[in-house]
Design a protein around this motif. Structure first.
Motif, PDB file in Angstrom:
ATOM      1  N   LEU A 108       0.828  -1.198   0.000  1.00 15.75           N
ATOM      2  CA  LEU A 108       0.000   0.000   0.000  1.00 15.75           C
ATOM      3  C   LEU A 108       0.866   1.252   0.000  1.00 15.75           C
ATOM      4  N   GLU A 109       0.455   2.223  -0.825  1.00 18.92           N
ATOM      5  CA  GLU A 109       1.107   3.530  -0.841  1.00 18.92           C
ATOM      6  C   GLU A 109       0.042   4.609  -0.914  1.00 18.92           C
ATOM      7  N   VAL A 110       0.230   5.669  -0.131  1.00 16.53           N
ATOM      8  CA  VAL A 110      -0.621   6.852  -0.253  1.00 16.53           C
ATOM      9  C   VAL A 110       0.270   8.011  -0.690  1.00 16.53           C
ATOM     10  N   SER A 111      -0.301   8.909  -1.482  1.00 21.16           N
ATOM     11  CA  SER A 111       0.500   9.986  -2.059  1.00 21.16           C
ATOM     12  C   SER A 111      -0.299  11.282  -2.072  1.00 21.16           C
ATOM     13  N   THR A 112       0.381  12.374  -1.750  1.00 23.07           N
ATOM     14  CA  THR A 112      -0.229  13.702  -1.837  1.00 23.07           C
ATOM     15  C   THR A 112       0.251  14.456  -3.069  1.00 23.07           C
ATOM     16  N   GLY A 113       0.793  13.718  -4.037  1.00 18.09           N
ATOM     17  CA  GLY A 113       1.165  14.321  -5.313  1.00 18.09           C
ATOM     18  C   GLY A 113       2.647  14.645  -5.409  1.00 18.09           C
ATOM     19  N   LYS A 114       3.077  14.908  -6.648  1.00 14.15           N
ATOM     20  CA  LYS A 114       4.484  15.260  -6.872  1.00 14.15           C
ATOM     21  C   LYS A 114       4.827  16.606  -6.238  1.00 14.15           C
ATOM     22  N   ILE A 115       3.882  17.547  -6.275  1.00 16.92           N
ATOM     23  CA  ILE A 115       4.064  18.837  -5.599  1.00 16.92           C
ATOM     24  C   ILE A 115       3.224  18.788  -4.335  1.00 16.92           C
ATOM     25  N   ASN A 116       3.867  18.532  -3.201  1.00 17.85           N
ATOM     26  CA  ASN A 116       3.132  18.270  -1.962  1.00 17.85           C
ATOM     27  C   ASN A 116       3.026  19.506  -1.070  1.00 17.85           C
ATOM     28  N   PHE A 117       2.795  20.666  -1.700  1.00 22.64           N
ATOM     29  CA  PHE A 117       2.553  21.887  -0.924  1.00 22.64           C
ATOM     30  C   PHE A 117       1.724  22.839  -1.766  1.00 22.64           C
ATOM     31  N   ILE A 118       1.113  23.814  -1.104  1.00 22.38           N
ATOM     32  CA  ILE A 118       0.330  24.822  -1.812  1.00 22.38           C
ATOM     33  C   ILE A 118       0.407  26.125  -1.024  1.00 22.38           C
ATOM     34  N   GLU A 119       0.356  27.227  -1.758  1.00 17.83           N
ATOM     35  CA  GLU A 119       0.304  28.558  -1.163  1.00 17.83           C
ATOM     36  C   GLU A 119      -1.054  29.150  -1.493  1.00 17.83           C
ATOM     37  N   ALA A 120      -1.824  29.498  -0.473  1.00 16.89           N
ATOM     38  CA  ALA A 120      -3.194  29.972  -0.688  1.00 16.89           C
ATOM     39  C   ALA A 120      -3.449  31.217   0.153  1.00 16.89           C
ATOM     40  N   MET A 121      -4.411  32.029  -0.334  1.00 18.58           N
ATOM     41  CA  MET A 121      -4.737  33.272   0.356  1.00 18.58           C
ATOM     42  C   MET A 121      -5.636  33.017   1.560  1.00 18.58           C
ATOM     43  N   ASN A 122      -5.477  33.860   2.547  1.00 15.08           N
ATOM     44  CA  ASN A 122      -6.314  33.824   3.726  1.00 15.08           C
ATOM     45  C   ASN A 122      -7.786  34.002   3.322  1.00 15.08           C
ATOM     46  N   GLY A 123      -8.660  33.098   3.804  1.00 19.35           N
ATOM     47  CA  GLY A 123     -10.068  33.169   3.488  1.00 19.35           C
ATOM     48  C   GLY A 123     -10.498  32.328   2.299  1.00 19.35           C
ATOM     49  N   SER A 124      -9.560  31.712   1.604  1.00 18.21           N
ATOM     50  CA  SER A 124      -9.901  30.905   0.428  1.00 18.21           C
ATOM     51  C   SER A 124     -10.165  29.454   0.834  1.00 18.21           C
ATOM     52  N   THR A 125     -10.532  28.653  -0.153  1.00 16.16           N
ATOM     53  CA  THR A 125     -10.768  27.223   0.047  1.00 16.16           C
ATOM     54  C   THR A 125      -9.705  26.434  -0.704  1.00 16.16           C
ATOM     55  N   VAL A 126      -9.129  25.439  -0.070  1.00 19.33           N
ATOM     56  CA  VAL A 126      -8.044  24.681  -0.693  1.00 19.33           C
ATOM     57  C   VAL A 126      -8.382  23.197  -0.706  1.00 19.33           C
ATOM     58  N   LEU A 127      -7.836  22.519  -1.712  1.00 22.69           N
ATOM     59  CA  LEU A 127      -7.943  21.064  -1.815  1.00 22.69           C
ATOM     60  C   LEU A 127      -6.671  20.443  -1.268  1.00 22.69           C
ATOM     61  N   LEU A 128      -6.828  19.531  -0.335  1.00 23.87           N
ATOM     62  CA  LEU A 128      -5.699  18.759   0.188  1.00 23.87           C
ATOM     63  C   LEU A 128      -5.777  17.376  -0.463  1.00 23.87           C
ATOM     64  N   PRO A 129      -4.934  17.112  -1.465  1.00 27.64           N
ATOM     65  CA  PRO A 129      -5.073  15.891  -2.262  1.00 27.64           C
ATOM     66  C   PRO A 129      -4.406  14.681  -1.618  1.00 27.64           C
ATOM     67  N   LEU A 136     -11.425  18.886   1.341  1.00 26.27           N
ATOM     68  CA  LEU A 136     -11.456  20.334   1.141  1.00 26.27           C
ATOM     69  C   LEU A 136     -11.403  21.017   2.498  1.00 26.27           C
ATOM     70  N   LEU A 137     -10.635  22.100   2.569  1.00 28.13           N
ATOM     71  CA  LEU A 137     -10.576  22.914   3.781  1.00 28.13           C
ATOM     72  C   LEU A 137     -11.108  24.294   3.433  1.00 28.13           C
ATOM     73  N   TRP A 138     -12.227  24.678   4.059  1.00 27.60           N
ATOM     74  CA  TRP A 138     -12.928  25.916   3.731  1.00 27.60           C
ATOM     75  C   TRP A 138     -12.422  27.087   4.559  1.00 27.60           C
ATOM     76  N   ASN A 139     -12.514  28.283   3.945  1.00 26.57           N
ATOM     77  CA  ASN A 139     -12.285  29.546   4.644  1.00 26.57           C
ATOM     78  C   ASN A 139     -11.048  29.489   5.543  1.00 26.57           C
ATOM     79  N   ILE A 140      -9.905  29.214   4.937  1.00 22.68           N
ATOM     80  CA  ILE A 140      -8.683  29.009   5.712  1.00 22.68           C
ATOM     81  C   ILE A 140      -8.232  30.308   6.390  1.00 22.68           C
ATOM     82  N   THR A 141      -7.527  30.133   7.489  1.00 15.99           N
ATOM     83  CA  THR A 141      -6.951  31.249   8.235  1.00 15.99           C
ATOM     84  C   THR A 141      -5.452  31.013   8.356  1.00 15.99           C
ATOM     85  N   PHE A 142      -4.763  32.016   8.894  1.00 19.54           N
ATOM     86  CA  PHE A 142      -3.318  31.864   9.052  1.00 19.54           C
ATOM     87  C   PHE A 142      -2.982  30.721  10.018  1.00 19.54           C
ATOM     88  N   GLU A 143      -3.878  30.460  10.952  1.00 22.71           N
ATOM     89  CA  GLU A 143      -3.646  29.365  11.904  1.00 22.71           C
ATOM     90  C   GLU A 143      -3.722  27.997  11.232  1.00 22.71           C
TER      91      GLU A 143
END
Length: 233
Positions: free
Chosen positions: A39-60, A122-129
């Motif tokens: 078994l292997e789990v993977s978060t992708g070849k690029i395993n980071f993202i930069e997103a703006m405060n208040g946006s919604t991000v996909l955690l793959p 999905l992580l909604w309405n992200i904050t700096f925390e």
């Protein structure tokens, strides 16, 4: 007493050695298949993202197993300075069956599907925390509870950085200019070749007509000379 061959080995001893060798090869083969098909789990070849405060991000996150799954358990945790906060967990009974998921965070939605081996959230309405490491974990009972995990990092910013495209613009302009010059050269070359071919055809026509005129004049002169040289009766 066991029979002995010419080398001094007993026949039964050689049979036992052969059996041990076959068993060792079989074990090595099984271990090789086990290591490749685990078994292997993977978060992708690029395993980071930069997103703006208040946006919604996909955690793959996706999973894979060459020998298949059964009651695959998975979860997501947020690493809060060494403390793992559970975000969600679920279990996929078998391949092609949608998972049963429990969510423990009010701004998290499970968006995966077993049809695509997908256990993303999905992580909604992200904050700096919310910035930090998110860990995707999987465990497959079909492989004697073999487990694997992968980490995805989220960076939260107040504004997105502008990417300086000056160098890219210069490179594109230079490449475009070179291509344009090559095309212009080929067009000029084709035109010059076309006009040269026309000139060659004209010259050939002139030579042919000139040669025909010379032959005609020579024939008339000879005829006159023949007529003059004919004696009268």
């Amino acid at each position: 007493m066991a029979p002995v061959d010419s080398t001094g080995w007993s026949v039964s001893g050689r049979q036992r050695s052969g059996d041990l060798l076959h068993a060792g090869l079989a074990l090595a083969l099984l271990l090789g298949v086990w290591s490749v098909g685990g078994l292997e789990v993977s978060t992708g070849k690029i395993n980071f993202i930069e997103a703006m405060n208040g946006s919604t991000v996909l955690l793959p996150c996706t999973y894979a197993s060459c020998i298949g799954i059964k009651n695959l358990y998975f979860n997501w945790h947020y690493n809060d300075n060494g403390t793992l906060d559970r975000l969600c967990e679920g279990m996929i009974p078998t391949e092609g069956v949608e998972p049963r998921v429990n969510v423990f965070h009010d701004r998290v939605d499970f968006v995966g599907s077993s049809k695509g081996n997908n256990i993303s959230i999905l992580l909604w309405n992200i904050t700096f925390e919310d910035g930090g490491d998110y860990i995707c974990f999987g465990r497959n009972p079909k492989e004697k509870n073999r487990n694997h995990s992968s980490t995805f990092t989220l960076y939260v910013v107040d504004e997105m950085k502008e990417i300086d495209t000056t160098l890219t613009t210069i490179i594109v302009s230079v490449v475009g200019g070179v291509i344009g010059l090559i095309v212009l050269f080929m067009v000029i070359k084709a035109l010059v070749k076309h006009f040269l071919c026309k000139d060659d055809e004209k010259n050939k026509e002139c030579l042919v007509s000139s040669s025909g005129n010379d032959n005609t004049e020579n024939g008339h002169t000879g005829a006159k000379a023949d007529n003059k040289g004919t004696p009268k009766a």
